[in-house]
Design an enzyme around this catalytic site. Structure first.
Site, PDB file in Angstrom:
ATOM      1  N   TYR A  33       0.819  -1.208   0.000  1.00  0.00           N
ATOM      2  CA  TYR A  33       0.000   0.000   0.000  1.00  0.00           C
ATOM      3  C   TYR A  33       0.849   1.253   0.000  1.00  0.00           C
ATOM      4  CZ  TYR A  33       0.905   1.096   4.944  1.00  0.00           C
ATOM      5  OH  TYR A  33       1.497   1.441   6.128  1.00  0.00           O
ATOM      6  N   ARG A  93       7.739   3.764  -5.055  1.00  0.00           N
ATOM      7  CA  ARG A  93       7.873   2.840  -3.915  1.00  0.00           C
ATOM      8  C   ARG A  93       6.855   1.701  -4.015  1.00  0.00           C
ATOM      9  NH1 ARG A  93       7.737   5.404   1.966  1.00  0.00           N
ATOM     10  NH2 ARG A  93       5.529   5.604   1.458  1.00  0.00           N
ATOM     11  N   ARG A 139      -8.253 -19.896  -1.076  1.00  0.00           N
ATOM     12  CA  ARG A 139      -7.152 -19.813  -0.106  1.00  0.00           C
ATOM     13  C   ARG A 139      -6.122 -20.921  -0.300  1.00  0.00           C
ATOM     14  NH1 ARG A 139      -5.351 -21.338   4.898  1.00  0.00           N
ATOM     15  NH2 ARG A 139      -4.338 -19.642   6.052  1.00  0.00           N
ATOM     16  N   HIS A 144      -1.603 -21.044   0.304  1.00  0.00           N
ATOM     17  CA  HIS A 144      -0.426 -20.210   0.557  1.00  0.00           C
ATOM     18  C   HIS A 144       0.358 -19.919  -0.719  1.00  0.00           C
ATOM     19  CE1 HIS A 144      -1.362 -21.266   4.657  1.00  0.00           C
ATOM     20  NE2 HIS A 144      -0.400 -20.480   5.114  1.00  0.00           N
ATOM     21  N   LYS A 202       6.471  -1.883   1.880  1.00  0.00           N
ATOM     22  CA  LYS A 202       5.295  -1.300   2.545  1.00  0.00           C
ATOM     23  C   LYS A 202       4.104  -2.239   2.396  1.00  0.00           C
ATOM     24  CE  LYS A 202       3.341   3.344   3.189  1.00  0.00           C
ATOM     25  NZ  LYS A 202       3.430   3.362   4.634  1.00  0.00           N
ATOM     26  N   GLU A 207      12.217   3.237  14.267  1.00  0.00           N
ATOM     27  CA  GLU A 207      11.303   4.254  13.717  1.00  0.00           C
ATOM     28  C   GLU A 207      10.022   4.257  14.546  1.00  0.00           C
ATOM     29  OE1 GLU A 207      10.076   3.247   9.668  1.00  0.00           O
ATOM     30  OE2 GLU A 207      10.032   1.118  10.166  1.00  0.00           O
ATOM     31  N   LEU A 225      11.195   1.553   7.003  1.00  0.00           N
ATOM     32  CA  LEU A 225      10.617   1.950   5.721  1.00  0.00           C
ATOM     33  C   LEU A 225      11.412   3.137   5.161  1.00  0.00           C
ATOM     34  CD1 LEU A 225       8.012   1.304   3.963  1.00  0.00           C
ATOM     35  CD2 LEU A 225       7.254   3.537   4.752  1.00  0.00           C
TER      36      LEU A 225
HETATM   37  N1  PDD Z   1       3.012   5.311   7.188  1.00  0.00           N
HETATM   38  N2  PDD Z   1       7.692   4.118   8.710  1.00  0.00           N
HETATM   39  C1  PDD Z   1       6.549   3.417   8.756  1.00  0.00           C
HETATM   40  C2  PDD Z   1       6.522   2.135   9.497  1.00  0.00           C
HETATM   41  C3  PDD Z   1       5.385   3.912   8.111  1.00  0.00           C
HETATM   42  O1  PDD Z   1       4.251   3.202   8.144  1.00  0.00           O
HETATM   43  C4  PDD Z   1       5.435   5.158   7.449  1.00  0.00           C
HETATM   44  C5  PDD Z   1       4.252   5.727   6.735  1.00  0.00           C
HETATM   45  C6  PDD Z   1       6.660   5.868   7.452  1.00  0.00           C
HETATM   46  C7  PDD Z   1       6.804   7.201   6.767  1.00  0.00           C
HETATM   47  O2  PDD Z   1       6.836   7.063   5.376  1.00  0.00           O
HETATM   48  P1  PDD Z   1       6.354   8.251   4.422  1.00  0.00           P
HETATM   49  O3  PDD Z   1       7.122   9.455   4.817  1.00  0.00           O
HETATM   50  O4  PDD Z   1       6.719   7.772   3.067  1.00  0.00           O
HETATM   51  O5  PDD Z   1       4.882   8.434   4.617  1.00  0.00           O
HETATM   52  C8  PDD Z   1       7.765   5.312   8.082  1.00  0.00           C
HETATM   53  C9  PDD Z   1       1.821   5.604   6.447  1.00  0.00           C
HETATM   54  C10 PDD Z   1       1.559   7.026   6.203  1.00  0.00           C
HETATM   55  C11 PDD Z   1       0.661   4.840   7.037  1.00  0.00           C
HETATM   56  O6  PDD Z   1       0.843   3.645   7.278  1.00  0.00           O
HETATM   57  O7  PDD Z   1      -0.436   5.383   7.210  1.00  0.00           O
END
Ligand code: PDD
Length: 281
Positions: free
Chosen positions: A33, A52, A99, A101, A146, A179, A203
């Site tokens: 996503y 990304r 379903r 895997h 992501k 983070e 991320l």
């Molecule tokens: N989250 N680290 C994690 C674990 C994140 O989920 C996100 C973003 C970031 C920041 O990434 P960016 O600057 O590209 O938004 C760092 C999004 C916004 C969310 O899950 O809603």
């Protein structure tokens, strides 16, 4: 216009949007996503978010997709919704299939999007700064992708809320500060801004990269290196970065004040720098 949803080419009000119970995102977390923010009726950093998304799909061996088509559909959905300050959510799963895997045979990916209004926080947390807790990072080894597998992030956020805080900071088993639960993290220490380097453990945030650019432009010393909880506690400033999060000052961690417990000048300057970028894009 109401808040809108999109499923594989069809547009509808969010409340009418449903997907199959056999979507692999639903059953296996087999989906990736992006979240894109808009300001003044314009989506920000579209190119970077789709680059990304494309990378996430490639890393997980999704079938080849026309990323430009998904991008055009997202922009089109956003313009139909006519919401100036919106969060555009884009999710691509490996498709709908009984379903199992193993990867399904040749089936199309499932693309789902929503456009929702961003409500500004009240009281304004950016001016006050936020309180946080630290939690052990229980995530998998590819946090650079992501994916929608966000259970450790969900648990961390809820633990923070239950403790009367706003967010949680992930710390690895061996004490490295990673983070936030949905953001990257910076500290200011001895006049240098420090953030975790790009590894599979965080991320590669788009806001993180913009903030690093702004630091270089303003000639603030920066280091992308590992640091531990002690350095986090002793930092002069701490802030989170992310889409929607923007630059969010952290003023308390695990019940201790960060420096004097007030929002610091570096976070303020970088938030202003970020807003400046939005206006010039
Ligand atoms: N989250 N680290 C994690 C674990 C994140 O989920 C996100 C973003 C970031 C920041 O990434 P960016 O600057 O590209 O938004 C760092 C999004 C916004 C969310 O899950 O809603």
């Amino acid at each position: 216009m109401p808040e809108l949803a999109y499923i594989n080419g069809d547009v509808m009000p969010i409340d009418d949007a449903v997907v199959s119970v056999e979507d692999r995102g639903y059953q296996f977390g087999d989906a990736v996503y992006e979240v894109i923010a808009s300001y003044g009726g314009k989506m920000f950093c579209v190119k970077e978010h789709f680059a990304r998304l494309d990378r996430s799909m490639k890393e997980l061996h999704f079938p080849k997709v026309q990323i430009d088509e998904i991008r055009r559909a997202a922009i089109d959905l956003f313009s139909k919704a006519k919401i100036e300050r919106a969060a555009v959510y884009i999710q691509v799963s490996r498709g709908v299939s009984p379903r199992n895997h193993a990867f399904p045979g040749k089936i199309p990916v499932q693309v789902v999007m929503t456009v929702r209004k961003i409500e500004e926080k009240n009281p304004p947390i950016r001016e006050m700064g936020i309180s946080t807790i630290t939690v052990e990072d229980l995530r998998w080894g590819r946090c650079d992708i992501k994916t929608v597998q966000l259970l450790p992030n969900v648990l961390a956020k809820q633990k923070a809320l239950d403790a009367g805080c706003y967010d949680a900071i992930f710390i690895s088993k061996d004490g490295i500060v990673r983070e936030g639960s949905s953001s990257n993290l910076f500290i200011l220490s001895g006049g240098t801004l420090i953030t975790h380097p790009l590894t599979p453990d965080i991320l590669p945030g788009i806001t993180r990269s913009l903030v690093l650019d702004i630091c270089r432009e303003k000639e603030y010393p920066v280091q992308e290196r590992f640091f531990d909880k002690r350095e986090l506690y002793e930092a002069d400033e701490v802030f989170l970065t992310g889409t929607i999060t923007e630059v969010l000052p952290v003023v308390r961690i695990d019940g201790r004040a960060v420096s004097n417990g007030k929002v610091g000048p570096a976070a303020r300057a970088l938030q202003e720098g970020l807003l400046g970028r939005l206006k010039s894009e």
